[in-house]
Each structure stands twice: as structure tokens, then as C-alpha cells.
Design a protein around this motif. Structure first.
Motif, PDB file in Angstrom:
ATOM      1  N   GLN A 108       7.999   8.602  -2.175  1.00 57.61           N
ATOM      2  CA  GLN A 108       7.909   8.151  -0.777  1.00 57.61           C
ATOM      3  C   GLN A 108       6.738   8.835  -0.096  1.00 57.61           C
ATOM      4  O   GLN A 108       6.916   9.684   0.766  1.00 57.61           O
ATOM      5  N   HIS A 109       5.542   8.466  -0.540  1.00 57.30           N
ATOM      6  CA  HIS A 109       4.403   9.153   0.045  1.00 57.30           C
ATOM      7  C   HIS A 109       3.738   8.318   1.123  1.00 57.30           C
ATOM      8  O   HIS A 109       3.954   7.133   1.243  1.00 57.30           O
ATOM      9  N   ASP A 110       2.951   9.027   1.896  1.00 54.68           N
ATOM     10  CA  ASP A 110       2.211   8.411   2.978  1.00 54.68           C
ATOM     11  C   ASP A 110       0.837   8.052   2.421  1.00 54.68           C
ATOM     12  O   ASP A 110      -0.009   8.910   2.225  1.00 54.68           O
ATOM     13  N   HIS A 111       0.646   6.759   2.132  1.00 55.22           N
ATOM     14  CA  HIS A 111      -0.572   6.328   1.457  1.00 55.22           C
ATOM     15  C   HIS A 111      -1.813   6.659   2.275  1.00 55.22           C
ATOM     16  O   HIS A 111      -2.841   7.059   1.728  1.00 55.22           O
ATOM     17  N   SER A 112      -1.697   6.528   3.589  1.00 60.48           N
ATOM     18  CA  SER A 112      -2.877   6.757   4.428  1.00 60.48           C
ATOM     19  C   SER A 112      -3.321   8.222   4.358  1.00 60.48           C
ATOM     20  O   SER A 112      -4.505   8.526   4.477  1.00 60.48           O
ATOM     21  N   PHE A 113      -2.363   9.123   4.132  1.00 57.70           N
ATOM     22  CA  PHE A 113      -2.721  10.544   3.997  1.00 57.70           C
ATOM     23  C   PHE A 113      -3.554  10.768   2.733  1.00 57.70           C
ATOM     24  O   PHE A 113      -4.540  11.499   2.745  1.00 57.70           O
ATOM     25  N   LYS A 151       1.389  18.210   0.755  1.00 55.28           N
ATOM     26  CA  LYS A 151       1.316  18.948   2.016  1.00 55.28           C
ATOM     27  C   LYS A 151       1.947  20.330   1.921  1.00 55.28           C
ATOM     28  O   LYS A 151       2.886  20.659   2.649  1.00 55.28           O
TER      29      LYS A 151
END
Lengths: 291, 226
Positions: A108-113, A151
Motif C-alpha cells: 500500500q504505497h504512495d506512488h506519487s512519493f 519513509k
């Protein structure tokens, strides 16, 4: 805030030594751990990461106990929120650059990051390339941002620029500095490179034979280096020859070999192989032995 | 004369099933040997390598005795699982799995040991567990070794004779595989049929190896022992 107090027996070239370190690292600090190879600096980093277990000790990170041998607490490496950058990068060859980051970031990662990380490292156009098609410097860039993909609050780097040429090393140092600030990281970098120390460290810890021998800002530690208008050169002593009453030291700096006259006491302090800093002057260059 | 394809079909089935079994057993077993150190590890390695040097008849003889319903292992399997391993196809599979074990374990173990330790550690520092690391990072990086293991196991099982004859006997349709059929036909002076079985076995084995070598060269640049 990180508190470390550990004891670990190390098998080194000269036999068995004890790594015994008590250290305190502030939040968002950039600490460089320096020292000769075999002094135990990589072991210290691996112990903090949880890749190695000390016989005795405690590690507390932001009031969370990672290690407490007395109370049999040893948080596994997977549970410690760290980013670890290996000397050779250790990018997974079966994945592309982006896949390496995605694997690190989890399901569940934040692609934009991830895209932002790629952009910050200037690697966005290489996202679908495999590690083997990248240069050494590019690989290490990806390796750093892969370590940041989860992170983490703590970034650990084990001589990340050792295998990279000088020009690229400067770029990477700047980028690392930038990541350190923008991602609000606490960073511990292991290196024996003076360039790394002077351009990155807020604080240097020098480890010698398993103990912290000196600690402070780079200027404090290597403070006897004259910071006047003369430009210091870093070099390595190749050989020392006696000529009459004086000694001639051959010192390699960059691609050049300098032949400098040194006194008897001076030459005794810098056997071939030692790293020195030369402040050239018209008549008497000042040579300082670095450890 | 009608040519009986049954033995060839049986050989193929035996080889496929054995290879699948060995792949399932081989991955955890070779990981254990490659990454862990434990007491009697050398003993375990020696036992696994035994089929390389032992005459197949010796292995077959002991397996025949062990699997016999008159003995403990055979009796246990018969009473608890209703499995009879002597003179049956499952017995052939069991024997082949043991006999071909080193052909799967050795390439896998060598491949695993060749994976830089940092890959595993990097995956751990990224929060991934052992199993995920094995399947997502380690195994994909030893594809040539896996392919080598599969090919060698498959080809070796196809070519098996002694163990199969000892445990399986020579029961048409059940345990009579192609290699035994060749022997059988020669014994009854039926050279024509023996030729057909032999040439098919020869060609199949050759093309499997050829395919594996060219695949490895093209995709992985490494792999099979040369």
C-alpha cells in the motif's frame, strides 16, 4: 534521539577485539562514523540495523527499545524503521528501478512519493531500467532512494560512495545532504573518506580499535589542520627516503606525486600508507597526518 | 507388430512428477544447506550426495526392503495411509525422488550460495520476511540454477534403470518404464522395438539438454555446468 550502548567481540585481522561504543545521537543529526578499516565502524552500523547482534547492550530509538540484552529484547531488523544503504548498493537485479522502489515501499504505497523520490534523484527517466544498465553513481542514487521509500526516520549508510569516481561522489554528497534535510532524517554514515566527513558531518565519531577515540565537529577533530588561505591537499604517503640529513616523502594527491622534504620526527609519524593533509606554502608545506 | 507406447508415457509421467516433487522439497532443503549451519550438516550433505556414487541396485535393494510391507516403513505406510510402495508407481516416484535428489539440490545450493548476502540483508532492512525475500529476491536471481536443477532431474529420471527395476519390477502399464522396456525387448531379441525406444530416449534427452543450454546462454549468460 538515539541512545546506543553496546559491547561486541569482533574477529579482526589482528585477533579478537571488543567493540565497545556508548553514543548519543540527536534527532535529525548527521553523524559520520570514521576510522580505519577493521576498526568496527561497519559492525556498529550493522548492530544498529539489527543485522548483527551484540553480546551486551541497549539501543533506544525515540524512546522505543530496539535492543536490550538484559531483558532479552531484540527487535528484528524488519521491525526497525531504518533505511540501509550498502557499499555496493545491493539493488535487486531481477527488478527495474521502479520495481525496486515499489518492493521497498510495500503493497500500500504512495506512488506519487516514489515518483518524487525518483525526480529528486534525477532518476525518473530511468524508472524502467534494470540496475545492470546503470552506472555506479546512478545505482547508488537508486539505492539511497530505495532506502527512503519506506519513509524511515533513520538512514544508515555503509561507505556508499567508496566505489564511485570523485566527480560523481560530489554530486551524490550534495543529494544526500538534500535528502537528509527534506526528509528530516537522522543519518549515520560510515566512511573513511575525508571528503565525506568535511562535506556532510555535523559530528564525527572516530572509532579506533573498537572504541570511540574522538568525537566532535570535523573542524574540532581534524582541527590542527590550518584553515587559512592555503588550500589543503589530501594525499597518501607512498614512500619515504632518506637523503643525507633530510627525508623525502613521496605523497600521492589525486594523479600527482609530490616530493616533499620532511623532518625526522615528521617522517616517523607517517609511515607509507598513512593519509595526510598537505597545506602547501612557498617554503614549508605543512603536512598533517590524518587518522 | 504393434508398438507399445505405454512405457514411454510412463517414463514421462514419472519424470514430470519426480521433478515437481523435488522442486518442492529441494527449495527449502537447499536453502537450509546454503544459509544455515547446524550440527551434522556434513552428514546431511553426504547422504544427499550418496546416489551420485552408489550403484543404483544397492539403493534399489535397500528401498525395496524398506518399502516392503513386512518392514517398519512399508508397514507404517500401508496401515496408516494405505500406500504400498513396492512394485507400484508411487514406489517408483519415491525411489526416483531419492535417487535424483542430488541433481536438484546441488545446482540449487550452488546458486543460492552465489547470491550476494547483501540482497537478503537489503530485503530484510526493507521490512521483508524470510519467505518473501526467498521468493521475490533470491529465487528470481538464481533462475539458471533452478532451470539446471529441473533439467538434470528430469533427464536423470528418464534415464533411470536400476532403482526402478528393483523397486518397481517390470509390470506393464504400472512400472515398466521406457528404459526397462529397452532391456526387455533386447532380452527377447526384439531389436526393432528396442531401437524405437532407444532412439526416442536418446532424442528426448538430447533435445532437453540442448534447449536448456541454449536458453541459459540466451537469457541468463550463466548456469549449466560446462
Amino acid at each position: 534521539m538515539i541512545d546506543i550502548s553496546i559491547r561486541k567481540r569482533l574477529h579482526i585481522a589482528e585477533g579478537i577485539d571488543v567493540l565497545s561504543v556508548d553514543a548519543h545521537i540527536r534527532e535529525k543529526e548527521f553523524v559520520v562514523v570514521s576510522g580505519k578499516s577493521g576498526a568496527g565502524k561497519t559492525s556498529l552500523l550493522r548492530i544498529i540495523a539489527g543485522l548483527m547482534k551484540p553480546e551486551k547492550g541497549t539501543i533506544t530509538v525515540n524512546r522505543e527499545v530496539w535492543l536490550d540484552t538484559e531483558n532479552k529484547i531484540n527487535l528484528p531488523v524488519q521491525k526497525r524503521e531504518i533505511g540501509f544503504v550498502f557499499q555496493e548498493g545491493a539493488l535487486f537485479p531481477n527488478m527495474t528501478v521502479l520495481e525496486n522502489l515499489e518492493y521497498a515501499a510495500g503493497k500500500q504505497h504512495d506512488h506519487s512519493f516514489l515518483i518524487r523520490l525518483l525526480q529528486m534523484a534525477g532518476m525518473d527517466s530511468f524508472a524502467s531500467r534494470r540496475p545492470e544498465t546503470l552506472s555506479g553513481g546512478q545505482r547508488q542514487r537508486v539505492s539511497i532512494i530505495r532506502a527512503l521509500a519506506r519513509k524511515p526516520a533513520l538512514l544508515l549508510l555503509d561507505e556508499p560512495f567508496a566505489a564511485i569516481d570523485a566527480e560523481m561522489r560530489n554530486h551524490l554528497r550534495l543529494e544526500l545532504q538534500q535528502f537528509h534535510q527534506e526528509c528530516e532524517l537522522t543519518t549515520i554514515l560510515v566512511t573513511h573518506d575525508m571528503g565525506d566527513i568535511f562535506s556532510l558531518a555535523q559530528r564525527v565519531m572516530v572509532i579506533d580499535k573498537g572504541k570511540i577515540s574522538r568525537e566532535g565537529s570535523p573542524e574540532e577533530i581534524f582541527g590542527d589542520i590550518k584553515t587559512d588561505r592555503r588550500v589543503p591537499l589530501r594525499g597518501e604517503v607512498l614512500k619515504i627516503q632518506r637523503t643525507g640529513v633530510v627525508y623525502i616523502a613521496e605523497i600521492l594527491t589525486g594523479q600527482h606525486i609530490l616530493k616533499l622534504v620532511v623532518g625526522e620526527d615528521e617522517q616517523a609519524a607517517m609511515p607509507p600508507g598513512s593519509e595526510v593533509l598537505i597545506c602547501p606554502g612557498a617554503f614549508d608545506p605543512v603536512i598533517t597526518v590524518l587518522t | 507388430m504393434i508398438f507399445d507406447y505405454q512405457p514411454l508415457w510412463l517414463s514421462l509421467q514419472l519424470a514430470i512428477i519426480t521433478t515437481i516433487f523435488l522442486l518442492i522439497i529441494g527449495i527449502p532443503l537447499s536453502s537450509l544447506l546454503a544459509f544455515r549451519s547446524f550440527r551434522f550438516k556434513s552428514v546431511a550433505e553426504a547422504v544427499i550426495s550418496l546416489p551420485l556414487v552408489l550403484p543404483p541396485t544397492v539403493l534399489g535393494f535397500y528401498l525395496l526392503i524398506a518399502f516392503s510391507p513386512n518392514n517398519f516403513v512399508g508397514e507404517f505406510l500401508q496401515n496408516h495411509f494405505d500406500i504400498r510402495l513396492v512394485f507400484s508407481f508411487p514406489g517408483l516416484v519415491a525411489g526416483s525422488v531419492i535417487y535424483s535428489l542430488p541433481f536438484m539440490i546441488h545446482p540449487l545450493q550452488a546458486g543460492l550460495q552465489g547470491v550476494p548476502k547483501e540482497y537478503k540483508e537489503a530485503s530484510y532492512t526493507l521490512g521483508k520476511g524470510r519467505v518473501k525475500t526467498l521468493f521475490k529476491v533470491i529465487l528470481p536471481n538464481i533462475k539458471p540454477s533452478i532451470l539446471t536443477g529441473i533439467v538434470l532431474t528430469f533427464a536423470h529420471t528418464i534415464g533411470e534403470f536400476g532403482v526402478v527395476l528393483m523397486i518397481g519390477g517390470n509390470i506393464p502399464g504400472k512400472t515398466k518404464v521406457a528404459s526397462i522396456a529397452v532391456y526387455d525387448e533386447v532380452e527377447s531379441l526384439n531389436y526393432h522395438a528396442a531401437h524405437i525406444y532407444s532412439i526416442i530416449l536418446l532424442l528426448v534427452s538430447f533435445f532437453i539438454l540442448l534447449l536448456a543450454y541454449s536458453w541459459n546462454k540466451r537469457f541468463f549468460k550463466a548456469g549449466l555446468p560446462s
